[in-house]
Scaffold this motif. Structure first.
Motif, PDB file in Angstrom:
ATOM      1  N   LEU A 160      13.977 -11.325 -13.087  1.00 52.46           N
ATOM      2  CA  LEU A 160      14.583 -12.390 -12.303  1.00 52.46           C
ATOM      3  C   LEU A 160      14.173 -13.787 -12.765  1.00 52.46           C
ATOM      4  O   LEU A 160      14.800 -14.768 -12.385  1.00 52.46           O
ATOM      5  N   LEU A 167       8.768 -14.733   1.338  1.00 54.63           N
ATOM      6  CA  LEU A 167       8.630 -15.562   0.137  1.00 54.63           C
ATOM      7  C   LEU A 167       9.208 -14.854  -1.085  1.00 54.63           C
ATOM      8  O   LEU A 167      10.043 -15.400  -1.816  1.00 54.63           O
ATOM      9  N   LEU A 168       8.747 -13.593  -1.304  1.00 52.32           N
ATOM     10  CA  LEU A 168       9.177 -12.883  -2.505  1.00 52.32           C
ATOM     11  C   LEU A 168      10.682 -12.602  -2.466  1.00 52.32           C
ATOM     12  O   LEU A 168      11.368 -12.735  -3.480  1.00 52.32           O
ATOM     13  N   SER A 192       4.888 -13.262   3.575  1.00 53.83           N
ATOM     14  CA  SER A 192       4.833 -13.128   2.115  1.00 53.83           C
ATOM     15  C   SER A 192       6.017 -12.317   1.593  1.00 53.83           C
ATOM     16  O   SER A 192       6.511 -12.597   0.496  1.00 53.83           O
ATOM     17  N   THR A 193       6.482 -11.328   2.362  1.00 45.18           N
ATOM     18  CA  THR A 193       7.690 -10.604   1.942  1.00 45.18           C
ATOM     19  C   THR A 193       8.882 -11.556   1.903  1.00 45.18           C
ATOM     20  O   THR A 193       9.696 -11.521   0.980  1.00 45.18           O
ATOM     21  N   ALA A 217       1.415 -12.044   8.318  1.00 40.17           N
ATOM     22  CA  ALA A 217       1.265 -12.426   6.913  1.00 40.17           C
ATOM     23  C   ALA A 217       2.141 -11.556   6.022  1.00 40.17           C
ATOM     24  O   ALA A 217       2.672 -12.025   5.010  1.00 40.17           O
ATOM     25  N   ILE A 218       2.287 -10.277   6.397  1.00 45.14           N
ATOM     26  CA  ILE A 218       3.170  -9.405   5.601  1.00 45.14           C
ATOM     27  C   ILE A 218       4.600  -9.932   5.665  1.00 45.14           C
ATOM     28  O   ILE A 218       5.287 -10.039   4.652  1.00 45.14           O
ATOM     29  N   PHE A 276      -3.765  -4.678   6.911  1.00 49.91           N
ATOM     30  CA  PHE A 276      -2.952  -4.064   7.969  1.00 49.91           C
ATOM     31  C   PHE A 276      -3.196  -2.552   8.009  1.00 49.91           C
ATOM     32  O   PHE A 276      -3.512  -1.974   9.054  1.00 49.91           O
ATOM     33  N   ALA A 334       3.071   1.490  12.590  1.00 50.34           N
ATOM     34  CA  ALA A 334       2.076   1.064  13.568  1.00 50.34           C
ATOM     35  C   ALA A 334       2.472   1.484  14.976  1.00 50.34           C
ATOM     36  O   ALA A 334       1.773   1.168  15.932  1.00 50.34           O
ATOM     37  N   PRO A 357       6.529  -0.673   7.971  1.00 53.86           N
ATOM     38  CA  PRO A 357       5.164  -0.766   8.490  1.00 53.86           C
ATOM     39  C   PRO A 357       5.089  -0.960  10.007  1.00 53.86           C
ATOM     40  O   PRO A 357       4.148  -0.462  10.634  1.00 53.86           O
ATOM     41  N   ILE A 358       6.070  -1.661  10.592  1.00 59.08           N
ATOM     42  CA  ILE A 358       6.026  -1.841  12.041  1.00 59.08           C
ATOM     43  C   ILE A 358       6.183  -0.488  12.739  1.00 59.08           C
ATOM     44  O   ILE A 358       5.474  -0.164  13.685  1.00 59.08           O
ATOM     45  N   VAL A 388      11.524 -15.577 -11.966  1.00 65.06           N
ATOM     46  CA  VAL A 388      10.902 -16.382 -10.911  1.00 65.06           C
ATOM     47  C   VAL A 388       9.669 -17.081 -11.475  1.00 65.06           C
ATOM     48  O   VAL A 388       9.021 -16.568 -12.388  1.00 65.06           O
ATOM     49  N   ALA A 445      -2.553  -8.744   2.688  1.00 65.22           N
ATOM     50  CA  ALA A 445      -2.154  -8.558   4.086  1.00 65.22           C
ATOM     51  C   ALA A 445      -1.820  -7.089   4.352  1.00 65.22           C
ATOM     52  O   ALA A 445      -2.209  -6.532   5.382  1.00 65.22           O
ATOM     53  N   GLN A 461      -2.127  -8.956  10.997  1.00 63.18           N
ATOM     54  CA  GLN A 461      -1.799  -9.100   9.574  1.00 63.18           C
ATOM     55  C   GLN A 461      -0.310  -8.904   9.316  1.00 63.18           C
ATOM     56  O   GLN A 461       0.212  -9.302   8.287  1.00 63.18           O
ATOM     57  N   MET A 462       0.395  -8.282  10.276  1.00 60.61           N
ATOM     58  CA  MET A 462       1.836  -8.080  10.112  1.00 60.61           C
ATOM     59  C   MET A 462       2.536  -9.425   9.925  1.00 60.61           C
ATOM     60  O   MET A 462       3.514  -9.518   9.181  1.00 60.61           O
ATOM     61  N   LEU A 466       0.220  -4.406  17.608  1.00 62.85           N
ATOM     62  CA  LEU A 466       0.586  -4.514  16.199  1.00 62.85           C
ATOM     63  C   LEU A 466      -0.441  -5.435  15.538  1.00 62.85           C
ATOM     64  O   LEU A 466      -0.581  -6.577  15.944  1.00 62.85           O
ATOM     65  N   PRO A 467      -1.198  -4.950  14.528  1.00 63.53           N
ATOM     66  CA  PRO A 467      -2.224  -5.814  13.925  1.00 63.53           C
ATOM     67  C   PRO A 467      -1.647  -7.164  13.488  1.00 63.53           C
ATOM     68  O   PRO A 467      -0.525  -7.229  12.992  1.00 63.53           O
ATOM     69  N   LEU A 469       0.815 -10.746  -0.228  1.00 62.85           N
ATOM     70  CA  LEU A 469       1.435  -9.549   0.351  1.00 62.85           C
ATOM     71  C   LEU A 469       0.472  -8.362   0.292  1.00 62.85           C
ATOM     72  O   LEU A 469       0.277  -7.655   1.289  1.00 62.85           O
ATOM     73  N   SER A 519      13.340 -14.253  -5.151  1.00 61.98           N
ATOM     74  CA  SER A 519      14.106 -13.301  -5.951  1.00 61.98           C
ATOM     75  C   SER A 519      15.600 -13.572  -5.830  1.00 61.98           C
ATOM     76  O   SER A 519      16.317 -13.649  -6.824  1.00 61.98           O
ATOM     77  N   ARG A 545      -6.616  -1.652   9.272  1.00 59.20           N
ATOM     78  CA  ARG A 545      -6.715  -1.722  10.729  1.00 59.20           C
ATOM     79  C   ARG A 545      -6.117  -0.478  11.380  1.00 59.20           C
ATOM     80  O   ARG A 545      -6.679   0.081  12.330  1.00 59.20           O
ATOM     81  N   LEU A 546      -4.964  -0.045  10.844  1.00 53.15           N
ATOM     82  CA  LEU A 546      -4.296   1.107  11.451  1.00 53.15           C
ATOM     83  C   LEU A 546      -5.071   2.404  11.226  1.00 53.15           C
ATOM     84  O   LEU A 546      -5.213   3.223  12.120  1.00 53.15           O
ATOM     85  N   TYR A 548      -3.500 -21.275   1.000  1.00 53.90           N
ATOM     86  CA  TYR A 548      -2.638 -20.352   0.262  1.00 53.90           C
ATOM     87  C   TYR A 548      -1.262 -20.273   0.912  1.00 53.90           C
ATOM     88  O   TYR A 548      -0.240 -20.226   0.241  1.00 53.90           O
TER      89      TYR A 548
END
Lengths: 372, 299
Positions: free
Chosen positions: B85, A331-332, A328-329, A324-325, B106, A36, A32-33, B87, B102, A321-322, A318-319, B99, A336, B109-110, A279
């Motif tokens: 997994l 985190l997952l 959260s990535t 937060a992406i 994102f 953008a 995504p980066i 989790v 966001a 929201q990146m 770069l918006p 995720l 995992s 916006r783009l 959150y």
């Protein structure tokens, strides 16, 4: 080839899993980066390095981390005892509303009285917001996940209702409250920076939580109640009562977080006071392995990313929201891989090998983040 | 006062539609033993992807297809995390929601940053001017096809039986030769697609455009409705109608003189409070699916 439970975990496995998760996160978010139109390496440098290289940047990181320490700690305490409080967002907002009441109606109090009063009000506000789900859980056994979740939008509507009604700004007419009295300002920690004494309160709460959880009989009971409720009940630990108390404490800490934010940063109540901190607190608590020290570290990390995201939105278009992406990535990926490390890949089954050895269940029970 | 009963009932059916789609998706998930808090993000992704595909292709049907794909991907991700997994389900679900929200913001916006709102191709109401029958196609499908079909599938089909078996007692299901993991994957993928269709209703039927925070907690409402309806199809549909009728009523009452003094926000909060009250009254001592929240491992 088959996947089996590991008999024994070697010590380096957990840090290795986290490291691999970080690498995976960086690889996944590079896509995504690039989309953008930014260079991923430059972006990561903005996110993780640039904020920490200047004094002003450091101060902004501490400022951004402060609410996350509060909400992360609130969530961690509740999750630890097996109470799934997903309502830190609403409790945080309720705390901000409660702290606003003395700020608007007793504006002339001196700071020595005003700050304890407003922070105490935040504590009560958060605890009140946590009270209904906790009461329903205890007396009607209604799942707390649902009720705490549902009260989040209600808290936001409460804030908006107050700001559009009785607390509408008397000068501008905008839906922001008037500024609080002069006594209601948490002072800055260092001259020129925006980081404020809310951070000191947060650190104090982290220290208290760490001591209680690690060194007291109460902490032992709390951990037992969360990890093995049936066994805890059997050995005479009042699990339901502990959950009830931790639910209220959790709400109170989130409420102090809201109070700290209005008293330290905004000096008025606005509808955008939260920015999803409640959150994000779940992310902080989980990545911090539900420990006080872990919450502190992860809050600082996510604070750095948040400041970096602001930074990168200006410098690299770069918006935001990146940010937060990325978190959260992360985190997952971490949950995992932490779950994955309990398995091993066996390529060839030798004859006479039992399907899995007895120790595996014991290892399994020594809960990891992903298993709780 | 001349109270517009039919207008309220018509609005009720429209408001209930996304809730019925998503809540029935959640029923499938939870009957298989998995609470999917990714529902809010999945609806959001359905709303955004549907809008994006419809805006670029000019076809609402194409948008609906894209929403289904988004839901399938979100459901498969949830399955990978929680089934393969093992989790914690709360953490995985919240993580997926954060995720997806966001990522959609994102992308929004783009792709659509140039000021003015993009209006996309959308579905039209059937039987325009037909009063209460003037509804969107997905509304008809939700009440006349989806709900009866799912009721039958869960009650009488082999797939429904296997689904309930892995949710109630995965050990016994496994012993009986039912593939536990595969059945749960199917449940999460199917449920995810339904949640995303529910989300896409907001953009492709109601609004014809996408706005930030368009789902605004409807996913959480659905999670509550599932418990309120005790994991049964028709009670869940009833719960969705209850929520929708309070929402439709508040929209109507907010413009009458009787309620002119009541803050609008209180009226908007009212349906949420009704759901919590309904849970408090009828949610006591519900019996959760046997393996609720528990990952299954062959011992």
């Amino acid at each position: 080839m088959r996947i089996m439970l590991r008999a024994r975990e070697s010590r380096w496995l957990a840090p290795a899993a986290v490291l691999v998760a970080v690498v995976i996160t960086l690889l996944l978010t590079a896509g995504p980066i690039r989309l953008a139109g930014a260079n991923p390496v430059a972006a990561y440098q903005r996110y993780l390095v640039t904020p920490l290289t200047t004094v002003n940047g450091l101060s902004e990181v501490l400022l951004a981390s402060t609410p996350l320490i509060f909400t992360g700690l609130a969530v961690a305490i509740a999750f630890r005892v097996g109470y799934f409080n997903i309502g830190a967002e609403g409790q945080y907002l309720a705390g901000a509303v409660a702290a606003t009441i003395p700020g608007l109606y007793l504006p002339s109090l001196p700071a020595v009285l005003a700050l304890p009063l407003a922070i105490g009000a935040g504590l009560v506000g958060g605890a009140v917001w946590a009270f209904i789900p906790a009461w329903l859980k205890r007396h009607a056994r209604i799942d707390e996940v649902v009720t705490t979740l549902l009260l989040n939008p209600v808290a936001l509507l409460l804030v908006q209702g107050l700001l559009n009604g009785p607390w509408r700004n008397s000068e501008s007419g905008f839906p922001d409250s008037d500024a609080y009295g002069a006594g209601y300002t948490l002072p800055a920690i260092a001259e020129g920076g925006r980081a404020h004494w809310g951070l000191i309160i947060a650190l104090l709460l982290v220290a208290i939580t760490w001591i209680v959880m690690s060194f007291t009989p109460l902490g032992l009971k709390l951990r037992a109640a969360g990890q093995a409720p049936a066994a805890a009940k059997f050995s005479g630990i009042p699990v339901a009562r502990l959950q009830w108390r931790c639910a209220l404490i959790s709400g109170g800490i989130a409420g102090i977080g809201g109070a700290s934010q209005v008293l330290g940063v905004q000096h008025q109540l606005t509808a955008g006071i939260s920015n999803g901190y409640g959150y994000t607190g779940i992310v902080v608590a989980t990545l911090g392995a539900l420990t006080a020290g872990g919450v502190l570290l992860v809050a600082l990390l996510l604070g750095t990313i948040a400041v970096g995201a602001q930074n990168a939105s200006i410098a690299l278009q770069l918006p935001t929201q990146m940010g937060a992406i990325v978190s959260s990535t992360l985190l997952l990926a971490v949950v995992s891989l932490v779950a994955l490390r309990r398995y091993r890949v066996v390529f060839r089954r030798r004859r006479g090998t039992p399907e899995h050895d007895g120790q595996a269940t014991a290892t399994d029970a020594q809960a990891t983040v992903g298993d709780r | 006062m001349d109270f517009p009963v039919f207008a309220v009932l018509a609005a009720m059916l429209t408001i209930a539609t996304p809730l019925v789609w998503a809540a029935l998706g959640a029923v499938i998930n939870e009957r298989a033993g998995i609470m999917n808090l990714g529902i809010e993000g999945t609806m959001y992704a359905g709303a955004f992807c549907g809008f994006f595909a419809a805006a670029t292709s000019g076809s609402a049907w194409f948008g609906l297809g894209a929403a289904v794909v988004a839901g399938v991907v979100a459901g498969a991700l949830m399955a990978l995390l929680t089934v393969t997994l093992g989790v914690n389900q709360h953490v995985a679900g919240i993580g997926i929601t954060l995720l997806l929200v966001a990522a959609c913001d994102f992308a929004n916006r783009l792709l659509f940053s140039s000021g003015s709102q993009t209006i996309t191709a959308k579905f039209d109401r059937l039987f325009a001017g037909g009063g209460i029958f003037s509804q969107y196609p997905l509304t008809y499908v939700a009440f006349l096809v989806l709900a009866p079909a799912l009721w039958w599938v869960l009650r009488s089909s082999g797939f429904g039986l296997r689904l309930r078996a892995v949710g109630e007692n995965p050990e016994a299901a496994d012993a009986a030769g039912i593939p536990v993991a595969r059945t749960r994957y199917a449940a999460l993928i199917l449920g995810g697609a339904m949640m995303a269709i529910g989300g896409s209703f907001l953009t492709l039927s109601l609004l014809g455009t996408f706005t930030i925070d368009i789902v605004s907690g409807r996913g959480w409402i659905c999670i509550a409705l599932v418990i309120f309806g005790r994991w049964k199809v028709w009670p869940v549909v009833g719960g969705a109608l209850l929520f929708a009728v309070t929402d439709a009523l508040q929209l109507q009452l907010a413009i009458t003189s009787l309620f002119s003094g009541v803050p609008n926000e209180l009226m908007i909060a009212f349906p949420y409070l009704v759901v919590i009250a309904a849970l408090a009254i009828w949610g006591r001592g519900v019996r959760y699916p046997g393996s609720y929240l528990k990952p299954y491992r062959r011992a």
